[in-house]
Scaffold this active site. Structure first.
Site, mmCIF file in Angstrom:
data_model
loop_
_atom_site.group_PDB
_atom_site.id
_atom_site.type_symbol
_atom_site.label_atom_id
_atom_site.label_comp_id
_atom_site.label_asym_id
_atom_site.label_seq_id
_atom_site.Cartn_x
_atom_site.Cartn_y
_atom_site.Cartn_z
ATOM 1 N N LYS A 62 3.068 43.635 51.899
ATOM 2 C CA LYS A 62 2.886 41.969 51.151
ATOM 3 C C LYS A 62 4.470 41.501 50.988
ATOM 4 O O LYS A 62 5.549 42.119 51.192
ATOM 5 C CB LYS A 62 2.650 43.084 50.147
ATOM 6 N N ASP A 113 6.565 36.486 42.982
ATOM 7 C CA ASP A 113 5.192 36.988 41.441
ATOM 8 C C ASP A 113 6.301 37.055 40.316
ATOM 9 O O ASP A 113 5.944 37.133 39.357
ATOM 10 C CB ASP A 113 5.179 38.367 42.088
ATOM 11 N N LYS A 173 3.429 36.848 33.610
ATOM 12 C CA LYS A 173 4.673 37.724 33.815
ATOM 13 C C LYS A 173 5.516 37.970 32.115
ATOM 14 O O LYS A 173 5.589 36.376 32.450
ATOM 15 C CB LYS A 173 4.935 38.398 34.441
ATOM 16 N N ASP A 216 -2.282 38.456 38.650
ATOM 17 C CA ASP A 216 -1.396 38.892 39.034
ATOM 18 C C ASP A 216 -1.462 39.576 39.562
ATOM 19 O O ASP A 216 -0.324 40.949 40.181
ATOM 20 C CB ASP A 216 -0.359 39.939 37.234
ATOM 21 N N ARG A 273 -2.744 42.372 46.673
ATOM 22 C CA ARG A 273 -4.293 43.475 46.571
ATOM 23 C C ARG A 273 -4.549 42.462 47.716
ATOM 24 O O ARG A 273 -5.744 42.858 48.706
ATOM 25 C CB ARG A 273 -4.696 44.540 46.112
#
Ligand code: BES
Ligand code: ZN
Ligand code: ZN
Length: 470
Positions: A235, A240, A247, A317, A321
């Site tokens: 990943k 992020d 966030k 968020d 995956r």
């Protein structure tokens, strides 16, 4: 640092005496005093002077239980004392086994990592030759230790790098440069090729960023056959923000470390190529920035993926995956590897479960789990298995798409993420997911804020060694 093998210690010059707790016997003949104020405790060291005014450092290896983390004692020792070293320093290695010498070199090399790469005035790096005494020829061990320490330092540099510099394209350039130095093949797929080949999930995650996503494919083949033994998928979220499911701002700066899995994959391929291990491996990094913008993907969107399976986005968020799903599908389709391992700073849930002590391990293959677990204890990069029960599957069923990217509940987070990934593995019999969110970035005595740990390099390289033919 340079590492050299010598037959005997010159006791008129500076030297280091590694010492087990309560066991001064193997080093006694090199001591100018009978009872130094030192008991060999782990992470301690002590300086005494020889008859010629030379430095004699006693370094504590601690007890048997500390053997898996000897590098820490040498990292600390060298970090604290190396400014006083001359151009050469010797280490008594005669009473150490290869594993201990390897760890010693790794630690000495790790002490050279500087977190202040972006300061305008740089610290001078020391050029020291470290000479290890041994009756055996330990040249190969010394070389392996140096390469391993360097790989750890390099990936720490990547994880600690600021996200405005460390864009997906930057990771691609890093891999290209590394592939030339270490001799392996590197392909970087940029926007046009990603679109053409159908990396729709990677593209969706990166849509809101001015730094477009990339997929990096590193191939190292040492065998006569083209069959891939292990494929790794990392990943590589260079920052992020959470995307539109944004966030909170507290500690948001730490989300520069969300490419820790990618860093391990990049570092391991480089290291394995330098060590010339007899194995065929590929490393795939799916890299994007998860940014907030009018173009960002949204909760509620349904996106496509490399596999052709559609995904309903519940939370932007849960982006890791998504990029991993494409990486995993690509690895299977293009390389059909015997083993498939993904590494990712995937969930806060795994941090709440294991803290900074272990990575979450997910697999249905118990042979693989046992090997990874044993290797983890051996190198002190521990993993702990969590279940993959079918019970967790129904939570990911979507009304509108093939799967949704989040169960919408504040429970079973790390397991649910693993179950999502499993959906894209086509029941691969030797697949493992490692959630390294807690272990790849954390507090240390060498920095005020959290920083990269280098977790994963020794774990994965040793796993590869288990599978490599001699
Ligand atoms: N990058 C984070 C996971 C993370 C958390 C890494 C803390 C390192 C430290 C990941 O993309 C994320 O945001 N996960 C969410 C998923 C949730 C929204 C389903 C999480 O774990 O909270
Ligand atoms: Zn996230
Ligand atoms: Zn993330």
């Amino acid at each position: 640092m340079k590492y050299k093998h010598i037959k005997n210690i010159d006791t008129t010059k500076d030297f280091i005496l590694p010492c087990k707790k309560g066991d001064l016997k193997p080093i006694q003949q090199f001591l100018p005093v009978k009872n130094p104020d030192f008991d060999g405790s782990f992470l301690t060291h002590h300086l005494i002077y020889g008859k010629e005014g030379n430095r004699i450092y006693l370094v504590g290896l601690g007890e048997e239980k500390n053997a898996s983390q000897i590098e820490n004692t040498f990292q600390k020792f060298a970090f604290e004392t190396c400014t006083f070293w001359n151009a050469e320093i010797q280490v008594l290695g005669d009473h150490l086994n290869d594993a201990a010498i390897l760890k010693t070199v790794i630690g000495l090399e790790m002490s050279q990592y500087t977190i202040g790469a972006f300061k305008s005035t740089k610290k001078d790096t020391k050029k020291v030759t470290i000479s290890f005494s041994s009756k055996e020829n330990i040249q190969k061990v010394l070389e392996e230790g140096k390469f391993t320490g360097e790989a750890i330092n390099k990936i720490k540099g990547l994880v600690d790098a600021p996200p405005n510099i460390k864009t997906p394209e930057y990771l691609g350039d890093w891999a290209k440069k590394s592939s030339k130095e270490a001799t392996y093949t590197c392909t970087v797929l940029k926007h046009k090729k990603l679109k053409k080949q159908g990396f729709d999930a990677v593209i969706a995650v990166g849509k809101g960023s001015v730094h477009p996503p990339v997929v990096i494919i590193n191939e190292y083949k040492a065998k006569d056959t083209d069959k891939i033994d292990i494929a790794f998928v990392g990943k590589g979220i260079t920052f992020d923000s959470g995307g539109l499911s944004i966030k909170p701002s507290t500690n948001l700066h730490y989300m520069k470390s969300d490419m820790g899995g990618a860093a391990v994959v990049l570092g391991v391929i480089e290291l394995v190529a330098k060590l010339k291990l007899n194995i065929n491996i590929v490393g795939i990094v799916a890299s994007a920035e998860n940014a907030v913008d009018a173009n960002s993907y949204r909760p509620g969107d349904v996106i496509n993926s490399y596999s052709g399976k559609t995904i309903e986005i519940i939370d932007t968020d849960a982006e890791g995956r998504l990029v991993l799903a494409d990486g995993i599908s690509y690895a299977i389709k293009k390389f059909n590897p015997e083993y498939l391992i993904d590494l990712a700073t995937l969930t806060g849930s795994v941090v709440r479960t294991f803290g900074y002590a272990a990575a979450g391990m997910f697999t249905e293959n118990q042979e693989m789990a046992n090997t990874m677990s044993a290797v983890g204890f051996k190198v002190h990069e521990r993993v702990w298995q969590l279940p993959m029960f079918e019970d967790y599957e129904k939570d990911l069923q979507s009304d509108v798409a093939d799967i949704k990217n989040f169960n919408g509940k504040p429970i079973e987070g790390a397991i649910n993420a693993a179950k999502f990934l499993e959906f894209f593995t086509e029941k691969h019999p030797k697949w493992m997911h490692l959630d390294i969110a807690g272990v790849s970035f954390g507090g240390s005595q060498y920095a005020q804020m959290k920083s990269a740990t280098g977790f994963g390099i020794q774990l994965i390289t040793n796993f590869i060694k288990e599978k490599a033919t001699k």
